[in-house]
Design an enzyme around this catalytic site. Structure first.
Site: not given
Length: 385
Positions: A343, A368-369, A341, A247, A160
């Site tokens: 749209f 990142e968690g 929704q 974060r 990842w």
């Protein structure tokens, strides 16, 4: 730039920065966003434009060729780019994630070796912590490093890895002493030309398709001994300190994509007509827009406060960094889903950007968690007082 607030108003230089990044994003990045997603190709136009304007790594200190921008400024850059293309926001976003361990714990010589090429835009840097069986449980990593004379030799693999194959530098975490658990993890900087380093195939993803995500492999990968970040055994602590700084930038990504979806929704419901009048005249639609805007503003303020706390080094910055990432990403998923929704059937097609925004928003709850991990971090901070 000053990271504090004057009666909750952003400093003038922050406001000017927002205007500059928004103008660049609208002109140079937005026109390519749909194609980048459709073709799952790297946003070369965005990288070129961001680098030319100096927005590709604004956090880097001036002594290494950077702008020395504060954490709030960095969040503003990422937010404004994410408003039009989340994939492109990973140019500055991953440059920060990959370089923060070096800035936090690296020797001065290592900083001088790595940072100038990133500051100039010549190189990018990625962050390699996760493995297939070591995601949230980072200490369970299997990648190992051993000292062999004047070199470290790495064996294993990471999964990842954002911008793998595009980056030149990689901050890599590996076990150097298996008996010590978290205190047996060390951090290193690997160059893409180092012998024994290899990039695997791209993952096929739901969103952020313009940012390549790959596995990377180390087969007796040999690097100079001075490319260790800090002392042996300090890598895991460095990784956790890094997340305090990065974060909030994921929160900024989330705020940006949510704002983009809200902007698109407001424009669409004003133009769309049903039952003989503008859809924007229906109270049910108005209430949806009001809730979306309210939540985006709450998330934005939480992100900026977290960034300012990290900039100052406040004792409660870990709680706020996790809270900002968690809340903003949950809101991004909610707001982008509501945008689809609003749209209607059109929102479910690729003719409009909100379906891409909804897909892109999802990753902010995971990387990142995961947000489950963020809640554990917050609870731990609360219980410690």
């Amino acid at each position: 730039m000053n990271s504090d607030f004057d009666l909750f108003q952003l400093a003038e230089e922050h406001q000017e920065l927002r205007a500059a990044v928004r103008a660049l994003s609208e002109k140079e990045i937005a026109p390519h966003a749909a194609d980048v997603d459709e073709e799952a190709r790297y946003p070369v136009e965005a990288r070129k434009a961001l680098t030319a304007a100096g927005f590709h790594a604004v956090h880097l200190p001036e002594e290494y060729g950077g702008d020395g921008a504060d954490a709030v400024a960095g969040c503003i850059v990422i937010e404004e780019v994410s408003r039009v293309c989340v994939s492109s926001s990973l140019v500055p976003g991953i440059n920060k994630l990959g370089s923060m361990p070096v800035l936090i714990s690296g020797s001065e010589d290592l900083k001088k070796q790595v940072m100038p090429s990133i500051a100039s835009g010549e190189a990018m840097i990625s962050y390699a912590l996760s493995e297939r069986e070591s995601g949230s449980d980072a200490v369970a990593m299997k990648t190992k490093a051993r000292l062999d004379g004047d070199n470290w030799v790495l064996n294993g693999g990471k999964a990842w890895i954002t911008n793998a194959g595009v980056s030149t530098w990689y901050t890599v975490f590996a076990v150097t002493d298996p008996e010590k658990g978290a205190n047996g993890v060390s951090a290193f900087v690997v160059h893409s030309d180092d012998p024994g380093f290899e990039v695997g195939a791209k993952e096929r993803k739901l969103g952020i398709k313009g940012s390549p995500t790959c596995e990377i492999y180390f087969t007796d990968c040999t690097i100079p001994a001075d490319r260790i970040i800090g002392q042996p055994g300090t890598g895991f602590k460095t990784a956790m300190k890094t997340f305090d700084h990065t974060r909030p930038t994921i929160g900024a990504q989330a705020v940006g994509v949510a704002q983009g979806a809200l902007d698109a929704s407001v424009a669409y419901v004003k133009e769309r007509r049903q039952f003989g009048k503008s859809v924007s005249e229906f109270q049910g639609v108005q209430f949806m827009l009001a809730d979306m805007a309210m939540k985006v503003e709450a998330a934005r303020n939480m992100v900026y406060v977290a960034a300012a706390k990290v900039e100052r080094g406040d004792k409660d910055m870990t709680f706020y960094a996790s809270a900002a990432k968690c809340y903003a990403s949950d809101i991004a998923m909610e707001v982008t889903t509501d945008a689809v929704q609003l749209f209607g059937g059109a929102g479910y097609t690729k003719d409009f950007p909100v379906e891409r925004m909804m897909r892109d928003a999802k990753i902010t709850q995971i990387y990142e968690g995961t947000n489950q991990i963020q809640r554990m971090v917050m609870a731990r901070a609360l219980l410690k007082g």
